[in-house]
Design a protein around this motif. Sequence first.
Motif, PDB file in Angstrom:
ATOM      1  N   VAL A 128      80.812  85.435  53.733  1.00  0.00           N
ATOM      2  CA  VAL A 128      80.507  84.004  53.798  1.00  0.00           C
ATOM      3  C   VAL A 128      81.259  83.348  54.950  1.00  0.00           C
ATOM      4  O   VAL A 128      80.688  82.549  55.713  1.00  0.00           O
ATOM      5  CB  VAL A 128      80.845  83.317  52.460  1.00  0.00           C
ATOM      6  CG1 VAL A 128      80.854  81.796  52.600  1.00  0.00           C
ATOM      7  CG2 VAL A 128      79.838  83.730  51.385  1.00  0.00           C
ATOM      8  N   ASP A 129      82.537  83.663  55.098  1.00  0.00           N
ATOM      9  CA  ASP A 129      83.320  83.097  56.201  1.00  0.00           C
ATOM     10  C   ASP A 129      82.729  83.490  57.547  1.00  0.00           C
ATOM     11  O   ASP A 129      82.652  82.660  58.478  1.00  0.00           O
ATOM     12  CB  ASP A 129      84.776  83.570  56.117  1.00  0.00           C
ATOM     13  CG  ASP A 129      85.569  82.838  55.053  1.00  0.00           C
ATOM     14  OD1 ASP A 129      85.168  81.728  54.662  1.00  0.00           O
ATOM     15  OD2 ASP A 129      86.593  83.381  54.600  1.00  0.00           O
ATOM     16  N   LEU A 186      79.596  84.289  58.221  1.00  0.00           N
ATOM     17  CA  LEU A 186      78.341  83.561  58.415  1.00  0.00           C
ATOM     18  C   LEU A 186      78.597  82.108  58.814  1.00  0.00           C
ATOM     19  O   LEU A 186      77.921  81.555  59.692  1.00  0.00           O
ATOM     20  CB  LEU A 186      77.499  83.616  57.137  1.00  0.00           C
ATOM     21  CG  LEU A 186      76.896  84.982  56.791  1.00  0.00           C
ATOM     22  CD1 LEU A 186      76.288  84.955  55.389  1.00  0.00           C
ATOM     23  CD2 LEU A 186      75.835  85.380  57.817  1.00  0.00           C
ATOM     24  N   CYS A 187      79.576  81.483  58.193  1.00  0.00           N
ATOM     25  CA  CYS A 187      79.904  80.099  58.532  1.00  0.00           C
ATOM     26  C   CYS A 187      80.427  79.984  59.958  1.00  0.00           C
ATOM     27  O   CYS A 187      80.109  79.020  60.670  1.00  0.00           O
ATOM     28  CB  CYS A 187      80.918  79.534  57.539  1.00  0.00           C
ATOM     29  SG  CYS A 187      80.234  79.211  55.896  1.00  0.00           S
ATOM     30  N   VAL A 227      77.729  79.798  51.463  1.00  0.00           N
ATOM     31  CA  VAL A 227      77.810  79.212  52.805  1.00  0.00           C
ATOM     32  C   VAL A 227      77.856  77.689  52.717  1.00  0.00           C
ATOM     33  O   VAL A 227      78.675  77.037  53.376  1.00  0.00           O
ATOM     34  CB  VAL A 227      76.618  79.675  53.663  1.00  0.00           C
ATOM     35  CG1 VAL A 227      76.483  78.811  54.917  1.00  0.00           C
ATOM     36  CG2 VAL A 227      76.775  81.140  54.050  1.00  0.00           C
ATOM     37  N   THR A 230      81.267  76.568  51.489  1.00  0.00           N
ATOM     38  CA  THR A 230      82.321  76.741  52.493  1.00  0.00           C
ATOM     39  C   THR A 230      82.177  75.739  53.625  1.00  0.00           C
ATOM     40  O   THR A 230      83.180  75.211  54.135  1.00  0.00           O
ATOM     41  CB  THR A 230      82.304  78.182  53.028  1.00  0.00           C
ATOM     42  OG1 THR A 230      82.522  79.091  51.940  1.00  0.00           O
ATOM     43  CG2 THR A 230      83.384  78.395  54.076  1.00  0.00           C
TER      44      THR A 230
END
Length: 241
Positions: free
Chosen positions: A54-55, A57-58, A85, A88
């Motif tokens: 997730v990090d 992708l962000c 996402v 975050t």
Amino acid sequence: MLDLLCLPCAGASATMYWRWRRWLPRWVNLVPVELPGRGARLDEPYAADFDGLVDQLCDELSERPPARSWALLGHSMGALLACGVARTLRVRGRALPQAIFVSGSAAPARRDPLRFVGKDDDGTLTADLHRQGGTPPEVFDSPELLRITLDTLAADYRVCASFAHRPCAPLPLTVHALGGLSDDIATEDVEAWQCEAAGGFSVRWFEGRHFFIREHEQQVVQHIVRCLQPLHEDSESLARA
């Protein structure tokens, strides 16, 4: 123009969405979001865990044009990633999508913690592919394609198994849930996505199993476009103001 960013399900590449272009209007820009270890990113290592993916992708989404209208869609594992996402991005103080589409997935609070226990050998993974449907026959006929698919699926199952639900305030956007009437995900687990939405919620059921999005591809895309239409009209109105 509205960007529709699409995250793949476990074991798949984002190319699973390319066929949708034939049914999308010109004002929807389809953006398949490829994950590490597949497709154009085949040489990259698989993600180690859910939070790390997730990090990552962000970080990659931070390069988007900030004023562009957009929505985020994911099927199965992709739905969970889409929610992660959005959460975050909110924590980081970044622009959120106008809506997220969560397809073929239980809500985060309703995930089964035992779902991926013991699913780390080829036999079990292959049986899962057959049970869920949606995998092209040519994959099973090709030892090379099957090896790549099983390795990707195993890595993605490890990502899913690492997910830990953390209750938080609903997202200030609309959540559209999609489900298959013959999927093994309980109806109430799909409808529980409403708890994640502070800006509106809808749920739409389709005939079919877990991969109803392939069984009824055109109908799914048409439904998504209808949900996006108000966002497009609002964006057009702002542009004319």
